[in-house]
Write a protein that holds these residues in place. Sequence first.
Motif, PDB file in Angstrom:
ATOM      1  N   ILE A  81      61.246  42.453 -18.803  1.00 20.60           N
ATOM      2  CA  ILE A  81      61.229  43.425 -17.708  1.00 20.60           C
ATOM      3  C   ILE A  81      61.906  42.834 -16.475  1.00 20.60           C
ATOM      4  CG2 ILE A  81      59.729  44.680 -16.116  1.00 20.60           C
ATOM      5  CD1 ILE A  81      57.726  44.942 -18.451  1.00 20.60           C
ATOM      6  N   GLY A  82      61.613  41.571 -16.183  1.00 22.74           N
ATOM      7  CA  GLY A  82      62.265  40.925 -15.052  1.00 22.74           C
ATOM      8  C   GLY A  82      63.766  40.848 -15.218  1.00 22.74           C
ATOM      9  N   LEU A  83      64.207  40.573 -16.439  1.00 24.38           N
ATOM     10  CA  LEU A  83      65.638  40.491 -16.717  1.00 24.38           C
ATOM     11  C   LEU A  83      66.305  41.852 -16.530  1.00 24.38           C
ATOM     12  CD1 LEU A  83      67.734  38.388 -17.727  1.00 24.38           C
ATOM     13  CD2 LEU A  83      67.269  39.201 -20.047  1.00 24.38           C
ATOM     14  N   LEU A  84      65.640  42.903 -16.975  1.00 22.80           N
ATOM     15  CA  LEU A  84      66.205  44.251 -16.836  1.00 22.80           C
ATOM     16  C   LEU A  84      66.258  44.684 -15.370  1.00 22.80           C
ATOM     17  CD1 LEU A  84      64.461  46.070 -19.829  1.00 22.80           C
ATOM     18  CD2 LEU A  84      66.890  45.509 -19.634  1.00 22.80           C
ATOM     19  N   VAL A  85      65.238  44.329 -14.610  1.00 20.89           N
ATOM     20  CA  VAL A  85      65.148  44.789 -13.219  1.00 20.89           C
ATOM     21  C   VAL A  85      66.036  43.983 -12.294  1.00 20.89           C
ATOM     22  CG1 VAL A  85      63.587  44.990 -11.233  1.00 20.89           C
ATOM     23  CG2 VAL A  85      62.843  45.768 -13.496  1.00 20.89           C
ATOM     24  N   LYS A  86      66.023  42.655 -12.446  1.00 23.02           N
ATOM     25  CA  LYS A  86      66.682  41.782 -11.470  1.00 23.02           C
ATOM     26  C   LYS A  86      67.904  41.053 -12.018  1.00 23.02           C
ATOM     27  CE  LYS A  86      64.378  39.724  -8.368  1.00 23.02           C
ATOM     28  NZ  LYS A  86      63.567  38.747  -7.607  1.00 23.02           N
ATOM     29  N   GLY A  87      68.115  41.110 -13.343  1.00 24.92           N
ATOM     30  CA  GLY A  87      69.183  40.315 -13.925  1.00 24.92           C
ATOM     31  C   GLY A  87      68.756  38.868 -14.009  1.00 24.92           C
ATOM     32  N   GLY A  88      69.701  38.009 -14.408  1.00 25.58           N
ATOM     33  CA  GLY A  88      69.382  36.603 -14.537  1.00 25.58           C
ATOM     34  C   GLY A  88      69.874  36.032 -15.849  1.00 25.58           C
ATOM     35  N   SER A  89      69.213  34.983 -16.314  1.00 26.33           N
ATOM     36  CA  SER A  89      69.627  34.299 -17.529  1.00 26.33           C
ATOM     37  C   SER A  89      68.809  34.767 -18.731  1.00 26.33           C
ATOM     38  CB  SER A  89      69.442  32.786 -17.362  1.00 26.33           C
ATOM     39  OG  SER A  89      69.608  32.114 -18.589  1.00 26.33           O
ATOM     40  N   TRP A  90      69.500  34.954 -19.858  1.00 26.63           N
ATOM     41  CA  TRP A  90      68.805  35.340 -21.083  1.00 26.63           C
ATOM     42  C   TRP A  90      67.874  34.236 -21.582  1.00 26.63           C
ATOM     43  CZ3 TRP A  90      68.717  40.128 -23.147  1.00 26.63           C
ATOM     44  CH2 TRP A  90      69.671  41.044 -22.682  1.00 26.63           C
ATOM     45  N   TRP A  91      68.047  33.022 -21.092  1.00 24.49           N
ATOM     46  CA  TRP A  91      67.155  31.929 -21.482  1.00 24.49           C
ATOM     47  C   TRP A  91      65.718  32.198 -21.064  1.00 24.49           C
ATOM     48  CZ3 TRP A  91      68.119  28.349 -24.936  1.00 24.49           C
ATOM     49  CH2 TRP A  91      69.443  27.973 -25.186  1.00 24.49           C
ATOM     50  N   VAL A  92      65.547  33.091 -20.095  1.00 23.72           N
ATOM     51  CA  VAL A  92      64.192  33.386 -19.641  1.00 23.72           C
ATOM     52  C   VAL A  92      63.340  33.967 -20.774  1.00 23.72           C
ATOM     53  CG1 VAL A  92      64.605  35.759 -18.857  1.00 23.72           C
ATOM     54  CG2 VAL A  92      62.860  34.365 -17.735  1.00 23.72           C
ATOM     55  N   LEU A  93      63.985  34.601 -21.754  1.00 25.96           N
ATOM     56  CA  LEU A  93      63.238  35.159 -22.880  1.00 25.96           C
ATOM     57  C   LEU A  93      62.581  34.070 -23.721  1.00 25.96           C
ATOM     58  CD1 LEU A  93      65.723  37.952 -24.004  1.00 25.96           C
ATOM     59  CD2 LEU A  93      63.746  38.150 -22.485  1.00 25.96           C
ATOM     60  N   LEU A  94      63.096  32.859 -23.626  1.00 27.91           N
ATOM     61  CA  LEU A  94      62.471  31.698 -24.278  1.00 27.91           C
ATOM     62  C   LEU A  94      61.659  30.882 -23.281  1.00 27.91           C
ATOM     63  CD1 LEU A  94      65.402  30.515 -26.586  1.00 27.91           C
ATOM     64  CD2 LEU A  94      63.403  31.896 -27.215  1.00 27.91           C
ATOM     65  N   LEU A  95      61.423  31.466 -22.111  1.00 27.23           N
ATOM     66  CA  LEU A  95      60.635  30.841 -21.043  1.00 27.23           C
ATOM     67  C   LEU A  95      61.278  29.572 -20.506  1.00 27.23           C
ATOM     68  CD1 LEU A  95      58.313  32.616 -20.371  1.00 27.23           C
ATOM     69  CD2 LEU A  95      58.545  32.593 -22.856  1.00 27.23           C
ATOM     70  N   VAL A  96      62.605  29.491 -20.578  1.00 29.78           N
ATOM     71  CA  VAL A  96      63.321  28.356 -20.000  1.00 29.78           C
ATOM     72  C   VAL A  96      63.614  28.673 -18.537  1.00 29.78           C
ATOM     73  CG1 VAL A  96      65.406  26.946 -20.094  1.00 29.78           C
ATOM     74  CG2 VAL A  96      64.365  27.785 -22.222  1.00 29.78           C
ATOM     75  N   PRO A  97      63.108  27.879 -17.600  1.00 28.71           N
ATOM     76  CA  PRO A  97      63.381  28.142 -16.186  1.00 28.71           C
ATOM     77  C   PRO A  97      64.795  27.729 -15.812  1.00 28.71           C
ATOM     78  CG  PRO A  97      61.991  26.192 -16.408  1.00 28.71           C
ATOM     79  CD  PRO A  97      62.183  26.742 -17.788  1.00 28.71           C
ATOM     80  N   THR A  98      65.588  28.666 -15.323  1.00 26.81           N
ATOM     81  CA  THR A  98      66.991  28.383 -15.008  1.00 26.81           C
ATOM     82  C   THR A  98      67.356  28.700 -13.568  1.00 26.81           C
ATOM     83  OG1 THR A  98      67.654  30.581 -15.771  1.00 26.81           O
ATOM     84  CG2 THR A  98      67.708  28.804 -17.396  1.00 26.81           C
ATOM     85  N   GLY A  99      66.361  29.081 -12.740  1.00 26.88           N
ATOM     86  CA  GLY A  99      66.663  29.404 -11.356  1.00 26.88           C
ATOM     87  C   GLY A  99      67.061  28.176 -10.567  1.00 26.88           C
ATOM     88  N   THR A 100      67.809  28.377  -9.488  1.00 23.57           N
ATOM     89  CA  THR A 100      68.229  27.254  -8.647  1.00 23.57           C
ATOM     90  C   THR A 100      67.219  26.967  -7.530  1.00 23.57           C
ATOM     91  OG1 THR A 100      69.520  28.801  -7.303  1.00 23.57           O
ATOM     92  CG2 THR A 100      70.665  27.663  -9.093  1.00 23.57           C
TER      93      THR A 100
END
Length: 319
Positions: A81-100
Motif C-alpha cells: 500500500i505504501g508503494l502504491l501511494v507514495k512510490g519508492g523501491s520494490w525492495w520494500v516488499l521484502l522489508l529491505v529498508p532503502t530510504g536515505t
Amino acid sequence: MPQRFVTLDLFRGLAAIAVLLFHAERVVPRGYLAVDLFFMLSGFVLYRAYSDRLGDWNQIGDFIIRRIIRLYPLMLAGAAIGLLVKGGSWWVLLLVPTGTNLLYFENVVLWSLLLEVFASIAFALLFRFGKPIGIAFVLIGAIALASSVQFHGDANLGFRWETFWPGVARVMFGFTLGVGIGAFFKPERIRTSGWGYALALPPVPFLMMPAGSIMPDLIAIFFVFPAITILGANIQVPEAKSAIWLGSMSYAFYVIHFPLLRLAQQYQVATIWVLAGCVIAAWLLERFYDRNARRFLTMGLDALQRRYRTRSGLANSAA
C-alpha cells in the motif's frame, strides 16, 4: 491462564489509534509513545504463549518460522500500500529498508515491525539463557534509551537512519521488560472487573502533553506502561468482545494507516473519516486476507514438517 488477555487487546487497539492521531497533524502530540507500549505487550504475550515451547532447536526454529508467518503477510500489505501511494523501491516488499533519511520512505511504521521480528528471533535464541540475560538486556536498553531521549529531546526514535540504534534500544527495553513481566505473572491472580477499562486512562495525560520536556516520555515508558501492563494482565474487562475486536484489528490498522493517512491528506479528508476508513480497511484485511494467508502458510509448514518426520522415521527404521 486465559485464552486471551482481553484488557491488553484493548490497550493494543487504543494504542494503534493513538499512533494514527499522532501522524494526523499531531492530534495526539506524543502518540509515538504507543509504540513502546506495543513492544512491551508483545514481549509479555510471547512469553506467556511460548515459554514452554522453546526447549530445543527444532522448537526454536518452528517458533521463528511461525512468528514470521504471523507478522509478514500484513507487513507485505502495508509495504505494498505504501508503494502504491507514495512510490519508492520494490525492495520494500521484502522489508529491505532503502530510504536515505527514513528507513522506509514508503510506509514509515515498518521500522518498528522489522525490529519486532528481530526481537522475536532474539527471544527464541536467547530464552534458554534465562533471567540473567533478560536483566542485562533490560538494563542496557534502559540506559541506552534514557540517554538517547535526553540527547534527541524525545522518544520518537528509530524510524530515521540517524536514530536507528536508539530505536533498537526502545525495543530492547520494552520487549524484554514485557518478557520479564510475563515471567513473573501469576495466572491465579486474574480477576474480572470493569476497572480494567480505567487502566486505559493513565497514559492519556502523557500522550497529550505538548513537546518541550523529556520527562513525560521517560515517566510513561519506565513507569506508566509497565504498571498498566501488569495490572491489565491481572484484570480482565467484562463484556470482552469489543476489546478482543480492537486487539484483532490493531495490527492491520497500525501497518496500513500511515500511507492511507497521507493519501487522505492530499485530498483534505477529515481525520475522523480517515480513522473510520482505516478501521474498516483493517477489519477487511484481518478478516479476509491475513487470516487466510496465515492459514495457507501454516498448512504448508505443517505439511513440510510431516514429510520431514516421515522421512526421518523411515531413515531411522532403515538404520
